[in-house]
Write an enzyme that holds these catalytic residues in place. Sequence first.
Site, short mmCIF file in Angstrom:
data_model
loop_
_atom_site.label_atom_id
_atom_site.label_comp_id
_atom_site.label_asym_id
_atom_site.label_seq_id
_atom_site.Cartn_x
_atom_site.Cartn_y
_atom_site.Cartn_z
N HIS A 409 0.65 -1.07 -0.12
CA HIS A 409 -0.02 -0.01 -0.06
C HIS A 409 0.64 1.43 -0.20
O HIS A 409 0.08 2.24 -0.06
CB HIS A 409 -0.89 -0.13 1.29
N ASP A 413 -2.43 1.61 -4.48
CA ASP A 413 -3.61 1.78 -3.71
C ASP A 413 -4.55 0.84 -4.46
O ASP A 413 -4.30 -0.05 -5.21
CB ASP A 413 -4.10 3.45 -4.16
#
Length: 437
Positions: A409, A413
């Site tokens: 992350h 995304d």
Amino acid sequence: MAEYKLLLPSMGEGVMEATIITWLFNEGDNVKEDDSVVEIATDKVDSDVPTPVSGKIVKILKQKDEVAKVGEAIAILEIEGEGGNTVSEEVKTEATAVAPDTETLKTIEEPLQATANVEFSGDLYLSPLVKSIAQQENISETELKSIKGSGLEGRITKEDILAYVSSRGNQPVQQTASVEQAAAPAVKAPVSTPVSTVSTAAGDEIIPMDRMRKIIAENMVKAKHIAPHVTSFIETDVTNVVKWRNKHKDIFEKREGEKLTFMPIFVKAIVKAIQDFPMINVSISGENIIKKKNINIGMATALPDGNLIVPVIKNADQLSLSGLAKAINDLAYRARNKKLRPEDTQGATYTISNVGSFGNLMGTPIIPQPQVAILAIGAIVKKPAVLETKDGDVIAIRQLMFMSHSYDHRVVDGSLGGMMLKHVHDYLQNWDLNTEI
């Protein structure tokens, strides 16, 4: 007679040392040119070292379970020639050819990570791991130059820098960062698996970890610490894939002498999705994102001893389905028979793990560093499913499979990770039954 120093040869980019597993000959034994004399293990694969000359082993310098550096002498052979106990010019030339030169070492040890708060000049040759530890611990170049390295040509090893960190204690750390960086809490990357003490009861069996399991444990802890994992899931109708494989597997095996598994189909779909979303094929270097040109697919493979290895399909985007099938079968066979070369496990940019081969519906594997994503394939199961037809919805028996996509992350995304997974899903669910093999 002359002496010949048998050196540990270079074993591929990034491999700087190996552990001696077992000697195949004893001191006093005669060996012939190209005889395999010792089995070694790196953090990638096990292999053996042949001797480039014929002679008699007069001294073994590195014993079983000891670690040797690339270019370091592991044994001394007595060979035909003049010069008494000195190494002949021919041997010196040989040693020079085997030992990596300074420029090669510099290339091999080019740092994988860079930070804004610690910079090192070209005077220091640091491995990626050592440099990473130095950066995380805010160890300056001045401090590094004070450390006496025990590695090849006096280089600083992991053990050297960890010993320095331990002895450093609460001494003030040189600050070269900005005010904002200095105020931020330091996050230390783990360099070994945490040790915990567990009580035992009567009848419990204590099984020491083997070398590979220790490496796997350390890498998994490090990977989980570095990358914040997020996972997306999807269920895919692979009925067309199953029908297509059933139609072609016998023809393919008869023609090519190879098994046609589902894996080349999965890899083909992954490659197409990576081409759609190239920012999934990246690595992180400090505050930079390295976008990879090549698409090299790692293939998590279980070994007979219960350990795990990840051989790599190089340039998978340039292979046909037939080429992928052959490459996958070859790597899987050599992995399970301990015949992989060091380069076979290097350079992966994205990894696939087939947890369905163990009957599992889904899994959430750990992202191998320095990659940023991994796809897990679950078991293919017949289930009733709702199909939309021109005459309305119907329930039919379909071949369904879960996939999970775990991604880092920091740079991936949910939109990118989810869309990448959806494209793999679409390619498989809409598999063309007329696809050539």
